[in-house]
Enzyme design. Structure first.
Site, PDB file in Angstrom:
ATOM      1  N   GLU A  14      -5.359  -5.297  10.608  1.00  0.00           N
ATOM      2  CA  GLU A  14      -4.359  -4.152  10.574  1.00  0.00           C
ATOM      3  C   GLU A  14      -4.625  -3.361  12.049  1.00  0.00           C
ATOM      4  OE1 GLU A  14      -2.361  -2.793   6.611  1.00  0.00           O
ATOM      5  OE2 GLU A  14      -4.023  -1.651   7.224  1.00  0.00           O
ATOM      6  N   GLY A  66       2.630   2.201  11.117  1.00  0.00           N
ATOM      7  CA  GLY A  66       3.593   3.075  10.570  1.00  0.00           C
ATOM      8  C   GLY A  66       4.401   3.339  11.971  1.00  0.00           C
ATOM      9  N   ASN A 112       0.971  -1.380  -0.065  1.00  0.00           N
ATOM     10  CA  ASN A 112      -0.033  -0.039   0.152  1.00  0.00           C
ATOM     11  C   ASN A 112       0.733   1.185  -0.081  1.00  0.00           C
ATOM     12  OD1 ASN A 112      -1.798   1.987   0.606  1.00  0.00           O
ATOM     13  ND2 ASN A 112      -2.331   1.390   2.657  1.00  0.00           N
ATOM     14  N   SER A 122       3.581  -2.527  10.349  1.00  0.00           N
ATOM     15  CA  SER A 122       5.094  -2.359  10.486  1.00  0.00           C
ATOM     16  C   SER A 122       5.779  -3.746  10.098  1.00  0.00           C
ATOM     17  CB  SER A 122       5.311  -2.113  11.912  1.00  0.00           C
ATOM     18  OG  SER A 122       5.255  -0.786  12.190  1.00  0.00           O
ATOM     19  N   HIS A 176      -9.485   1.059   4.909  1.00  0.00           N
ATOM     20  CA  HIS A 176      -8.175   1.273   5.614  1.00  0.00           C
ATOM     21  C   HIS A 176      -8.684   2.200   6.773  1.00  0.00           C
ATOM     22  CE1 HIS A 176      -3.846   2.575   6.513  1.00  0.00           C
ATOM     23  NE2 HIS A 176      -3.815   1.499   5.920  1.00  0.00           N
ATOM     24  N   GLU A 199      -6.595   4.594   7.866  1.00  0.00           N
ATOM     25  CA  GLU A 199      -6.420   5.934   7.807  1.00  0.00           C
ATOM     26  C   GLU A 199      -7.740   6.706   7.076  1.00  0.00           C
ATOM     27  OE1 GLU A 199      -2.744   5.435   5.779  1.00  0.00           O
ATOM     28  OE2 GLU A 199      -1.950   4.698   7.456  1.00  0.00           O
ATOM     29  N   LYS A 242       0.064   4.227  -0.179  1.00  0.00           N
ATOM     30  CA  LYS A 242      -0.573   5.383   0.435  1.00  0.00           C
ATOM     31  C   LYS A 242      -0.408   6.702  -0.588  1.00  0.00           C
ATOM     32  CE  LYS A 242      -0.150   3.057   4.703  1.00  0.00           C
ATOM     33  NZ  LYS A 242      -0.032   3.227   6.225  1.00  0.00           N
TER      34      LYS A 242
END
Ligand code: PGA
Length: 251
Positions: free
Chosen positions: A169, A175, A11, A215, A97, A99, A13
């Site tokens: 996730e 991250g 991904n 991660s 996702h 985010e 992003k």
């Protein structure tokens, strides 16, 4: 032994200009030309999808998008439909996702609409679920995931979900450099598969791939992939470099 083909997905992003994306995709395609027995996907930003699809043609790497809108077409300024994604060579689309949930008001209901649109448009949805740090610390991990899965997959017939991919996730691991332990990941994946068994039946639940994301790096992928219910990875930061991502794909 599971018969599920592992999927390693990247991904990207909101990273990479068009030419950077093309160069990275070309290098990756070369690096993984020898890979067999696993599927590979990258999801560049929308602006690079078409040129990247040309670079990936005939390679081991499939193309994915990072989101879509559920309507086919219309006056929806700034949105992109499943038909449009398919027309530039996408096979996969990441949906829900964290985010998107956190910054763009994505809810379980809109995630459900997006999954429906993806499947109607012959795209493979990579449906993301995961708990926040605070939810984990207060013992709510399983109830949060239960709701995300049930609401995200509401009103589907089991037969429509044969191609579905789920990505677990944990938000606290994205991250941050904090990977969930392989035991924590396996416990959640086992729980997710048991939910799928209840709602979709044993056979389908056994065939659905459940990826881990958060991660993932070259030095932790092998241990994660050693878990019986981990069927691949959704990789953010470490997918941006073609050598690092290739090392993950070759775990
Ligand atoms: P990360 O991101 O690998 O950079 O933690 C994972 C993701 O958000 O899909």
């Amino acid at each position: 032994m599971s018969t599920r083909t592992p999927l390693i997905a990247g991904n990207w992003k909101m990273f990479k200009t068009c030419s950077e994306a093309v160069d990275t995709a070309a290098a990756l395609a070369k690096n993984v030309a020898d890979v067999s027995g696993r599927d590979v996907m990258i999801a560049p930003p929308y602006t690079a999808l078409h040129p990247v699809s040309e670079v990936l043609a005939g390679s081991r790497v499939s193309l994915g998008a990072q989101n879509l809108f559920w309507e086919k077409e219309g006056a929806y300024t700034g949105e992109i439909s499943a038909v449009m994604l398919a027309s530039v060579g996408c096979r996969y689309v990441i949906i829900g996702h964290s985010e998107r949930r956190q910054y763009f008001n994505e809810t379980d209901e809109t995630v459900n609409q997006r999954i429906q649109a993806a499947l109607k448009g012959a795209l493979i949805p990579v449906f993301c679920v995961g708990e926040s740090e605070q939810e984990r610390d207060s013992g709510q991990t399983f109830s949060v995931l239960d709701k995300q899965i049930k609401d995200g997959l509401k009103n589907f017939f089991a037969k429509d979900l044969a191609k579905l991919v789920i990505a677990y996730e944990p938000v606290w691991a994205i991250g941050t450099g904090k990977t969930a332990t392989s035991r924590q990941v396996q416990d959640v994946h086992e729980f997710l598969r048991s939910l799928l068994k209840k709602s979709l039946g044993q056979e389908l639940a056994e065939s659905i791939r459940i990826l881990y994301g958060g991660s993932v790096k070259p030095d932790n992928i092998a241990e994660l992939m050693g878990m019986p219910d981990v069927d691949g990875a959704l990789v953010g930061g470490a997918s941006l470099n073609p050598d690092t991502f290739s090392a993950i794909i070759h775990y």
